[in-house]
Design an enzyme around this catalytic site. Structure first.
Site, short mmCIF file in Angstrom:
data_model
loop_
_atom_site.label_atom_id
_atom_site.label_comp_id
_atom_site.label_asym_id
_atom_site.label_seq_id
_atom_site.Cartn_x
_atom_site.Cartn_y
_atom_site.Cartn_z
N PHE A 2 -30.48 -65.57 -18.60
CA PHE A 2 -29.24 -65.92 -19.28
C PHE A 2 -28.10 -65.11 -18.67
O PHE A 2 -28.27 -63.95 -18.31
CB PHE A 2 -29.34 -65.63 -20.79
CG PHE A 2 -29.96 -66.75 -21.56
CD1 PHE A 2 -29.21 -67.51 -22.44
CD2 PHE A 2 -31.31 -67.06 -21.40
CE1 PHE A 2 -29.79 -68.56 -23.15
CE2 PHE A 2 -31.89 -68.09 -22.10
CZ PHE A 2 -31.12 -68.85 -22.97
N LYS A 50 -26.78 -65.05 -9.79
CA LYS A 50 -27.90 -64.34 -10.44
C LYS A 50 -29.20 -65.13 -10.29
O LYS A 50 -30.28 -64.54 -10.15
CB LYS A 50 -27.59 -64.12 -11.92
CG LYS A 50 -26.54 -63.07 -12.19
CD LYS A 50 -26.31 -62.88 -13.69
CE LYS A 50 -25.29 -61.79 -13.97
NZ LYS A 50 -25.04 -61.61 -15.43
N ASP A 89 -26.53 -52.16 -19.17
CA ASP A 89 -26.69 -51.91 -17.73
C ASP A 89 -26.96 -50.44 -17.43
O ASP A 89 -27.59 -50.12 -16.43
CB ASP A 89 -25.43 -52.36 -16.99
CG ASP A 89 -25.24 -53.87 -17.04
OD1 ASP A 89 -26.25 -54.58 -17.04
OD2 ASP A 89 -24.08 -54.32 -17.10
N ASP A 102 -33.38 -53.67 -14.20
CA ASP A 102 -33.09 -55.07 -14.52
C ASP A 102 -34.39 -55.72 -14.98
O ASP A 102 -35.29 -55.96 -14.17
CB ASP A 102 -32.53 -55.77 -13.28
CG ASP A 102 -32.02 -57.17 -13.60
OD1 ASP A 102 -32.71 -57.91 -14.32
OD2 ASP A 102 -30.92 -57.52 -13.12
N ILE A 103 -34.51 -55.98 -16.27
CA ILE A 103 -35.78 -56.43 -16.83
C ILE A 103 -36.22 -57.76 -16.25
O ILE A 103 -37.36 -57.92 -15.79
CB ILE A 103 -35.69 -56.51 -18.37
CG1 ILE A 103 -35.50 -55.11 -18.96
CG2 ILE A 103 -36.94 -57.17 -18.96
CD1 ILE A 103 -35.30 -55.08 -20.46
N ASN A 162 -23.81 -53.33 -27.40
CA ASN A 162 -22.90 -54.46 -27.19
C ASN A 162 -22.92 -55.35 -28.43
O ASN A 162 -23.58 -55.04 -29.43
CB ASN A 162 -23.28 -55.24 -25.93
CG ASN A 162 -24.72 -55.73 -25.97
OD1 ASN A 162 -25.11 -56.52 -26.81
ND2 ASN A 162 -25.53 -55.22 -25.04
N LYS A 180 -26.59 -33.62 -32.61
CA LYS A 180 -25.31 -34.30 -32.64
C LYS A 180 -24.26 -33.50 -31.87
O LYS A 180 -24.10 -32.30 -32.09
CB LYS A 180 -24.84 -34.51 -34.09
CG LYS A 180 -23.48 -35.18 -34.20
CD LYS A 180 -23.05 -35.31 -35.66
CE LYS A 180 -21.65 -35.89 -35.75
NZ LYS A 180 -21.18 -35.97 -37.15
#
Length: 417
Positions: free
Chosen positions: A337, A351, A293, A320-321, A223, A303
């Site tokens: 966050f 959350k 996720d 989910d850490i 991301n 490759k």
């Protein structure tokens, strides 16, 4: 007096040079500030360039010199706005009487005078001029206005001047000015530590940046997170007296001074390192990382070659850490966050409850002026219901300023609890 120069490596100084024979001293000043470890950029007026060349300051500062109000190489040509946001301190040395007059009366006809109006950073001026010009009623009147406006005026030294006169008007020696700047930032650092005293002695673990989930040896899913917010928080927590471990995904950022850094790539690696840190003892866990996720179910050994118009990749959910850490028996104070693009506050509040957090900070990453890749941010902070604390809106500011406000919020919540 000795100084811990590690304090200065994250501090940005603009040295503004105006027209006057004392401009040669400014070259030495830039060198001395660099010796202390400051990041230095130089702004020169047209008059200054008659006494010394921009090339000299470029060589000494290691950065391009800024001379034009409308810079075609700057973002949208707004170089003065970029500089205004970048600076932690603006030091005008030498400051001519013309520049003092512009500052006092709000004129903005060049880069420096516009920068003066645009910055929120402290502004220091070191006047240097003929002794009679210094004593003139107009100059003294302008200085009085500047002091009332919060500008720090460094008194000139007395002695023989280039014109042959003797009296007040000499710019202080560069070593003296550099030491004053150094002392100022040490005082700021001490004040910050006192302000956030509750973090003194606390052990803080922070996750930051993106994760990369491999598809094959050369491709991955990731991301746009740069890690800037997490690194700013690490710096702010350290300044508040905490012992800080930063678990960083793949980012191109220098490690904040005093912070222990552990580099990871994938979400599974980040979780593994987080659990180890928790086992070693953790008072506060701050999860700023933008964790993927999902990960690829089966990473290709070699490759993947291009074949056909479609490629199907099976994904499986990553743990989910922050929720995993919050469930542990040695549960620390948990800060999450939420980077959202819509319904930001409602998603964040959900959350907070679902992941059993103590505090969550959310921001709208769909905005182009804050969030990913930006040096600015704006956040809303929610606290768990049992803390009985109202949400806090943190107005748009630099990520370092936002980080300092978040540290204050953490300290307040721990006190309330």
């Amino acid at each position: 007096m000795s100084f811990d120069v590690s304090v200065f490596s994250t501090k940005n100084i603009i040295v503004a040079v105006t027209g006057g024979i004392a401009a040669y001293k400014s070259a030495i000043l830039v060198r001395r500030l660099k010796d202390y470890g400051f990041n230095v950029r130089v702004v020169m007026t047209t008059g200054a360039q008659a006494f010394i060349t921009p090339l000299t300051f470029q060589a000494l500062s290691g950065n391009p010199v800024h001379t034009a109000l409308l810079d075609p190489e700057a973002e949208a040509g707004m170089g003065h706005i970029e500089l205004a946001r970048w600076a932690d301190l603006v030091l005008v040395a030498p400051a001519s009487c013309d520049t003092l007059a512009k500052f006092a009366h709000g004129l903005a006809d060049d880069l420096l005078s516009t920068l003066f109006l645009a910055t929120k950073a402290p502004v220091w001026v070191a006047p240097a001029m003929n002794q009679q010009m210094w004593a003139a009623k107009a100059t003294q009147r302008n200085l009085k206005i500047l002091v009332e406006d919060g500008v720090h005026v460094i008194m000139p030294a007395s002695g023989e001047q280039a014109c042959g006169d003797v009296g007040l008007g000499r710019m202080p020696e560069p070593e003296v000015l550099a030491k004053q700047v150094s002392l100022y930032f040490h005082q700021v650092q001490r004040a910050l530590a006192e302000k956030f005293g509750l973090l003194a002695g606390k052990r803080v673990v922070i996750t930051a940046g993106p994760t990369r989930e491999a598809i094959d040896p050369v491709r991955y899913i990731s991301n746009h997170s740069t890690g800037k917010m997490g690194f700013a928080l690490a710096s702010a927590c350290y300044a508040a007296g905490a012992k800080v471990t930063l678990i960083a995904g793949p980012v191109s950022l220098d490690t904040p001074n005093g912070v222990q850094r552990e580099n990871v790539s994938s979400a599974m690696q980040m979780l593994e390192h987080s659990l180890v840190q928790l086992e070693q003892g953790c008072d506060i866990f701050i999860a700023t990382a933008a964790v993927a996720d999902y990960r690829v179910a089966q990473v290709a050994e070699h490759k993947i070659k291009k074949a056909g118009d479609e490629l199907q990749v099976e994904l499986i959910k990553n743990p989910d850490i922050v929720a995993t850490i919050a469930k542990q028996s040695k549960r620390p104070f948990m800060v999450g966050f939420a980077a959202e693009t819509q319904n930001v506050e409602s998603y964040a509040a959900g959350k907070l409850v679902a992941k059993k957090l103590d505090m969550i900070a959310c921001n709208d990453v769909s905005r182009s002026d804050i969030g990913f890749a930006s040096d600015q941010n704006a956040m809303t902070v929610f606290f768990a219901e049992n803390y009985q604390m109202e949400k806090r809106d943190l107005a748009k500011a630099s990520k370092q300023e936002i980080a300092e406000q978040l540290v204050e919020a953490i300290a307040d919540a721990m006190t309330a609890h």
